[in-house]
Scaffold this active site. Structure first.
Site, PDB file in Angstrom:
ATOM      1  N   CYS A  30      19.750  29.359 -23.211  1.00 61.46           N
ATOM      2  CA  CYS A  30      19.781  29.544 -24.659  1.00 61.46           C
ATOM      3  C   CYS A  30      18.686  30.492 -25.124  1.00 61.46           C
ATOM      4  CB  CYS A  30      19.522  28.207 -25.368  1.00 61.46           C
ATOM      5  SG  CYS A  30      20.851  27.032 -25.195  1.00 61.46           S
TER       6      CYS A  30
ATOM      7  N   CYS B  92      18.096  28.463 -30.619  1.00 62.89           N
ATOM      8  CA  CYS B  92      19.358  27.705 -30.507  1.00 62.89           C
ATOM      9  C   CYS B  92      19.251  26.355 -31.221  1.00 62.89           C
ATOM     10  CB  CYS B  92      19.708  27.472 -29.042  1.00 62.89           C
ATOM     11  SG  CYS B  92      21.282  26.588 -28.878  1.00 62.89           S
TER      12      CYS B  92
ATOM     13  N   CYS C 231      24.903  30.013 -23.291  1.00 61.36           N
ATOM     14  CA  CYS C 231      25.243  29.001 -24.288  1.00 61.36           C
ATOM     15  C   CYS C 231      26.215  29.604 -25.297  1.00 61.36           C
ATOM     16  CB  CYS C 231      23.970  28.534 -25.007  1.00 61.36           C
ATOM     17  SG  CYS C 231      24.306  27.542 -26.482  1.00 61.36           S
TER      18      CYS C 231
ATOM     19  N   CYS D 161      24.589  29.623 -29.184  1.00 57.71           N
ATOM     20  CA  CYS D 161      23.607  30.596 -29.696  1.00 57.71           C
ATOM     21  C   CYS D 161      23.826  31.995 -29.128  1.00 57.71           C
ATOM     22  CB  CYS D 161      22.190  30.116 -29.418  1.00 57.71           C
ATOM     23  SG  CYS D 161      21.754  30.064 -27.673  1.00 57.71           S
TER      24      CYS D 161
HETATM   25 ZN    ZN Z   1      22.153  27.657 -27.126  1.00 54.43          ZN
END
Ligand code: ZN
Length: 363
Positions: free
Chosen positions: A49, A53, A80, A83
């Protein structure tokens, strides 16, 4: 594969003071300003991330840091989906701003709010706006406006009606457009459109008792009579008034128009009426037609004109109609003066107005 893993940022889970790592602090505070500087990967989920995030914070011992998303992926982590740290890869700020621009361009027909962008790009509104402004020098809203304005101009040039062009360019309300376009286009949309699709225009520059004069005409009639101190100024004004017309200097054909205008300036009754090709609002037309009924040397005050055209409270609008007269002399707006005897304003300068009135009263 092994060599790739070797390029991973050294991460030592056994290190005593891991929680003092500023990167971990950035993760804990979801610091948007750290986005693009590094990503953090979570061994328990296999996902990496960006620092901001919104997902739940992992346990510190499961976290490792990488400078680039690519390094995290080579180490076996997935991006991810929440994000989207790869959106920030490369020059992170420019990538982000580019992505925001594309998004704005595709959503011009919707009201744009910072909150919406902030949710879409998972940045705080403050950080998003600041980054955008730092890269482009304008706010996202100003960028959206300039996109709309560009589209609007193109539609007008293509000859669409103002209403249609406005709709196509993503303007939701007329008033909003009109409030912006005066400054952006330098004139009202309707006028801009006229300039955009105007017929070819011929013009002549000549000496006159009031300095250099320009007389311009379409094939239907005179569309512009202006005064200035020099030819460059006159040609520039013509360009602004009719930005997209083909403008051609023509010293032969228009000479008799010029003679007619000059003899009017000297206070002679015109030998013939001149054909005009001008656009006017209903109000302007009333004022201008009335002015043409005034005799040589006759003057009226702004409020007298307003009364005469049966709009007694419209003295200020009369003054505006005079100030926007496109054809000096032929529409004798110089014959409208202030009620206290002061000559009032004149589109081509107060000195010229006074001289005209003198020449007329001498007759
Ligand atoms: Zn994330």
């Amino acid at each position: 594969m092994n060599s790739a893993i070797l390029s991973i940022e050294p991460e030592a889970p056994a290190m005593a003071n891991v929680s003092n790592d500023p990167r971990w602090q950035a993760v804990l505070t979801r610091d948007g300003a750290s986005d693009g500087k590094f990503v953090f990967a979570v061994s328990s989920t296999g996902v990496y991330c960006r620092p901001s995030c919104p997902s739940r914070r992992p346990r510190r011992e499961n976290v490792s840091f990488f400078v680039h998303p690519g390094e995290a992926e080579r180490a076996g982590f997935r991006e991810c989906l929440r994000c989207r740290p790869k959106v920030l890869a490369g020059n992170p700020r420019q990538q982000l701003v580019k992505a925001i621009c594309r998004y704005i361009e595709q959503h011009l027909d919707e009201p744009l709010t910072l909150a919406k962008l902030s949710a879409e790009f998972r940045q705080s509104a403050f950080h998003l706006q600041r980054t955008f402004k730092a890269v482009l020098g304008i706010t996202p809203k100003q960028y959206a406006d300039s996109c709309r304005m560009r589209g609007f101009r193109q539609k007008l040039k293509a000859g669409h009606s103002v209403t249609r062009a406005m709709h196509d360019a993503g303007y939701s309300s007329t008033s909003r457009l009109y409030s912006r376009t005066a400054s952006e286009l330098g004139m009202e949309p309707a006028k801009y459109r006229r300039g955009a699709i105007a017929a070819p225009i011929r013009y002549l520059l000549a000496d006159s008792p009031l300095g250099r004069m320009l007389v311009a005409a379409t094939e239907k009639g005179i569309c512009s009579i202006q005064f200035a101190d020099c030819d460059e100024e006159l040609e520039q004004a013509l360009r602004q008034e009719f930005p997209f017309a083909v403008r051609r200097r023509d010293d032969g054909d228009l000479a008799h128009f010029v003679q007619n205008v000059i003899s009017r300036m000297r206070g002679s009754e015109p030998a013939e009426s001149l054909p005009l090709d001008i656009r006017a609002t209903a109000f302007q037309r009333r004022v201008w037609t009335y002015l043409q009924s005034l005799g040589i040397g006759e003057t009226k005050s702004y409020s007298e004109v307003a009364k005469a055209i049966r709009h007694p409270s419209a003295a200020r609008a009369v003054a505006r109609a005079c100030a926007t007269n496109p054809v000096a002399i032929v529409i004798p707006c110089h014959r409208v003066v202030r009620s206290d005897g002061d000559s009032g304003g004149y589109r081509w300068g107060i000195r010229r107005k006074e001289k005209l009135l003198q020449m007329e009263s001498a007759k």
